[in-house]
Design a protein around this motif. Structure first.
Motif, PDB file in Angstrom:
ATOM      1  N   LEU A 117       4.714  -3.363  -7.624  1.00 57.22           N
ATOM      2  CA  LEU A 117       3.557  -3.298  -8.321  1.00 57.22           C
ATOM      3  C   LEU A 117       3.578  -1.747  -9.161  1.00 57.22           C
ATOM      4  O   LEU A 117       4.008  -1.002  -8.915  1.00 57.22           O
ATOM      5  CB  LEU A 117       2.383  -3.461  -7.462  1.00 57.22           C
ATOM      6  N   GLY A 118       2.518  -1.914 -10.430  1.00 56.06           N
ATOM      7  CA  GLY A 118       2.311  -0.572 -10.773  1.00 56.06           C
ATOM      8  C   GLY A 118       1.626   0.247  -9.760  1.00 56.06           C
ATOM      9  O   GLY A 118       0.934  -0.085  -8.802  1.00 56.06           O
ATOM     10  N   GLY A 119       1.436   1.573 -10.057  1.00 56.57           N
ATOM     11  CA  GLY A 119       0.703   2.386  -9.014  1.00 56.57           C
ATOM     12  C   GLY A 119      -0.643   2.215  -8.856  1.00 56.57           C
ATOM     13  O   GLY A 119      -1.310   2.490  -7.905  1.00 56.57           O
ATOM     14  N   GLY A 120      -1.157   1.680  -9.894  1.00 59.21           N
ATOM     15  CA  GLY A 120      -2.624   1.493  -9.821  1.00 59.21           C
ATOM     16  C   GLY A 120      -3.094   0.066  -9.095  1.00 59.21           C
ATOM     17  O   GLY A 120      -4.161   0.227  -8.295  1.00 59.21           O
ATOM     18  N   TRP A 121      -2.262  -0.618  -9.136  1.00 51.98           N
ATOM     19  CA  TRP A 121      -2.276  -1.965  -8.060  1.00 51.98           C
ATOM     20  C   TRP A 121      -2.139  -1.657  -6.847  1.00 51.98           C
ATOM     21  O   TRP A 121      -2.809  -1.813  -6.053  1.00 51.98           O
ATOM     22  CB  TRP A 121      -1.442  -3.157  -8.562  1.00 51.98           C
ATOM     23  N   SER A 122      -1.122  -0.939  -6.539  1.00 55.72           N
ATOM     24  CA  SER A 122      -0.882  -0.154  -5.310  1.00 55.72           C
ATOM     25  C   SER A 122      -1.999   0.322  -4.498  1.00 55.72           C
ATOM     26  O   SER A 122      -2.373   0.262  -3.595  1.00 55.72           O
ATOM     27  CB  SER A 122       0.510   0.492  -5.308  1.00 55.72           C
ATOM     28  N   ASP A 123      -2.463   1.373  -5.278  1.00 56.92           N
ATOM     29  CA  ASP A 123      -3.741   1.765  -4.797  1.00 56.92           C
ATOM     30  C   ASP A 123      -4.893   1.024  -4.573  1.00 56.92           C
ATOM     31  O   ASP A 123      -5.636   1.565  -3.589  1.00 56.92           O
ATOM     32  CB  ASP A 123      -4.131   3.161  -6.034  1.00 56.92           C
ATOM     33  N   THR A 124      -5.118   0.184  -5.581  1.00 58.11           N
ATOM     34  CA  THR A 124      -6.242  -0.778  -5.272  1.00 58.11           C
ATOM     35  C   THR A 124      -6.033  -1.607  -3.941  1.00 58.11           C
ATOM     36  O   THR A 124      -6.886  -1.631  -3.232  1.00 58.11           O
ATOM     37  CB  THR A 124      -6.204  -1.640  -6.398  1.00 58.11           C
ATOM     38  N   LEU A 125      -4.719  -2.089  -3.740  1.00 61.06           N
ATOM     39  CA  LEU A 125      -4.429  -2.526  -2.459  1.00 61.06           C
ATOM     40  C   LEU A 125      -4.624  -1.742  -1.449  1.00 61.06           C
ATOM     41  O   LEU A 125      -4.902  -2.181  -0.063  1.00 61.06           O
ATOM     42  CB  LEU A 125      -3.034  -3.437  -2.449  1.00 61.06           C
ATOM     43  N   THR A 126      -4.341  -0.302  -1.680  1.00 57.70           N
ATOM     44  CA  THR A 126      -4.290   0.528  -0.327  1.00 57.70           C
ATOM     45  C   THR A 126      -5.831   0.633   0.154  1.00 57.70           C
ATOM     46  O   THR A 126      -6.189   0.508   1.229  1.00 57.70           O
ATOM     47  CB  THR A 126      -3.735   1.787  -0.664  1.00 57.70           C
ATOM     48  N   SER A 157       0.978  -1.224   0.060  1.00 56.51           N
ATOM     49  CA  SER A 157      -0.143   0.066   0.026  1.00 56.51           C
ATOM     50  C   SER A 157       0.801   1.273  -0.186  1.00 56.51           C
ATOM     51  O   SER A 157       1.891   1.493   0.081  1.00 56.51           O
ATOM     52  CB  SER A 157      -0.915   0.016   1.234  1.00 56.51           C
ATOM     53  N   ASN A 158      -0.027   2.324  -0.030  1.00 55.57           N
ATOM     54  CA  ASN A 158       0.873   3.782   0.179  1.00 55.57           C
ATOM     55  C   ASN A 158      -0.178   4.847   0.699  1.00 55.57           C
ATOM     56  O   ASN A 158      -1.205   4.482   0.643  1.00 55.57           O
ATOM     57  CB  ASN A 158       1.279   4.222  -1.371  1.00 55.57           C
ATOM     58  N   ASP A 159       0.566   5.846   0.810  1.00 52.39           N
ATOM     59  CA  ASP A 159      -0.327   6.970   1.483  1.00 52.39           C
ATOM     60  C   ASP A 159      -0.832   8.116   0.420  1.00 52.39           C
ATOM     61  O   ASP A 159      -1.219   9.082   0.744  1.00 52.39           O
ATOM     62  CB  ASP A 159       0.303   7.500   2.797  1.00 52.39           C
ATOM     63  N   GLY A 160      -0.376   7.744  -0.727  1.00 46.50           N
ATOM     64  CA  GLY A 160      -0.582   8.849  -1.791  1.00 46.50           C
ATOM     65  C   GLY A 160       0.211   9.852  -1.907  1.00 46.50           C
ATOM     66  O   GLY A 160       0.073  10.675  -2.645  1.00 46.50           O
ATOM     67  N   LEU A 161       1.219   9.857  -0.944  1.00 48.24           N
ATOM     68  CA  LEU A 161       2.002  11.128  -0.987  1.00 48.24           C
ATOM     69  C   LEU A 161       3.509  10.741  -0.857  1.00 48.24           C
ATOM     70  O   LEU A 161       4.122  10.734  -2.071  1.00 48.24           O
ATOM     71  CB  LEU A 161       1.751  11.864   0.366  1.00 48.24           C
ATOM     72  N   PHE A 162       4.252  10.473   0.256  1.00 44.20           N
ATOM     73  CA  PHE A 162       5.564  10.168   0.480  1.00 44.20           C
ATOM     74  C   PHE A 162       5.837   8.543   0.967  1.00 44.20           C
ATOM     75  O   PHE A 162       6.871   8.220   0.694  1.00 44.20           O
ATOM     76  CB  PHE A 162       6.096  10.904   1.304  1.00 44.20           C
ATOM     77  N   GLU A 163       5.055   8.037   1.620  1.00 41.57           N
ATOM     78  CA  GLU A 163       5.262   6.614   2.276  1.00 41.57           C
ATOM     79  C   GLU A 163       4.349   5.619   1.229  1.00 41.57           C
ATOM     80  O   GLU A 163       3.458   5.727   0.939  1.00 41.57           O
ATOM     81  CB  GLU A 163       4.794   6.766   3.706  1.00 41.57           C
ATOM     82  N   GLU A 164       5.111   4.612   1.350  1.00 38.82           N
ATOM     83  CA  GLU A 164       4.559   3.058   0.771  1.00 38.82           C
ATOM     84  C   GLU A 164       5.209   2.094   1.389  1.00 38.82           C
ATOM     85  O   GLU A 164       6.595   2.200   2.031  1.00 38.82           O
ATOM     86  CB  GLU A 164       4.861   3.390  -0.711  1.00 38.82           C
ATOM     87  N   GLY A 165       4.415   0.930   1.365  1.00 41.40           N
ATOM     88  CA  GLY A 165       4.932  -0.415   1.828  1.00 41.40           C
ATOM     89  C   GLY A 165       6.086  -0.770   1.400  1.00 41.40           C
ATOM     90  O   GLY A 165       6.529  -0.479  -0.198  1.00 41.40           O
TER      91      GLY A 165
END
Length: 229
Positions: free
Chosen positions: A141-150, A127-135
């Motif tokens: 993964l692509g940004g779209g998949w990361s957003d979905t899993l978030t 996952s990611n916070d949409g700004l600076f932090e991510e798992g």
């Protein structure tokens, strides 16, 4: 079960929960609360560390469910859905029951919570916070998949809250209808059971430590080696 023991109400104190199961249970309560608070207050470094710890404990509990004490083993307490519904019927009719460990209905709650926590922590890795932090695995993964899993990560926490509320409600229901305290045994490890009940086998502490180390190594490899790839 010995009918005479049931008739006379003769019972004795039996150790039903080992230390590893009890420590896992109460540590998880504290960690889930901390995970929520840290996410809400933006303390993501703490949130990630708590998430890794929860994942370690969940993996440990799965391993302990395979090789641990009798009452911790999945093969000993997971029954059919029919058995779970039948047990709920006994409770609602206020029919007394004595289970050494988890009852058939409680077993499904245990499995559901473990599955939800496993899903929650794994999606958190991507996952990611949409700004600076991510798992640590989000970059795989692509940004779209990361957003979905978030999104799934947040939704699964809502399901965990619902499951916890149901768990607490079941504890209160047992206390009200059957006058059974399910909290004390999980604190002390001991429960009053009919004389005819045999004490469950308790696995050694060293085995629990070995399973905990194994779980921690798996999480460390995922976060620090696969995540750094």
């Amino acid at each position: 079960m010995d009918n005479k023991a049931q008739a006379t109400g003769s019972k004795r104190w039996v150790k039903v929960w080992d230390g590893p199961v009890r420590l896992f249970h109460w540590a998880l309560v504290a960690l889930v609360a901390t995970a929520y608070i840290s996410a809400e207050t933006g303390k993501l470094d703490l949130h990630f560390m708590v998430g890794y710890t929860i994942l370690t404990l969940v993996l440990f509990r799965i391993l302990w469910g395979l090789v641990g004490s009798d009452t911790a083993r999945f093969t000993q307490f997971i029954k059919s859905p029919a058995a779970a519904f039948a047990h709920l019927g006994h409770v609602l009719r206020r029919q007394p029951e004595d289970e050494t460990g988890h009852n058939p209905a409680g077993a499904f709650m245990v499995v559901a919570l473990l599955a939800l926590l496993l899903f929650q922590t794994i999606t958190g890795l991507f996952s990611n916070d949409g700004l600076f932090e991510e798992g640590p695995l989000a970059h795989l993964l692509g940004g779209g998949w990361s957003d979905t899993l978030t999104i799934w990560h947040g939704f699964s926490f809502d399901l965990i809250v619902i499951a916890v509320v149901a768990h607490v409600a079941a504890i209160l229901l047992y206390a009200a209808l059957l006058r059974q305290d399910l909290v004390r045994p999980m604190v002390t490890g001991w429960k009053r059971l009919p004389q005819s009940f045999s004490a469950p086998h308790m696995a050694p502490v060293w085995l629990a430590l070995a399973m905990l180390v194994l779980a921690a190594v798996v999480v460390w490899v995922v976060v620090n080696m696969i995540g750094a790839a």
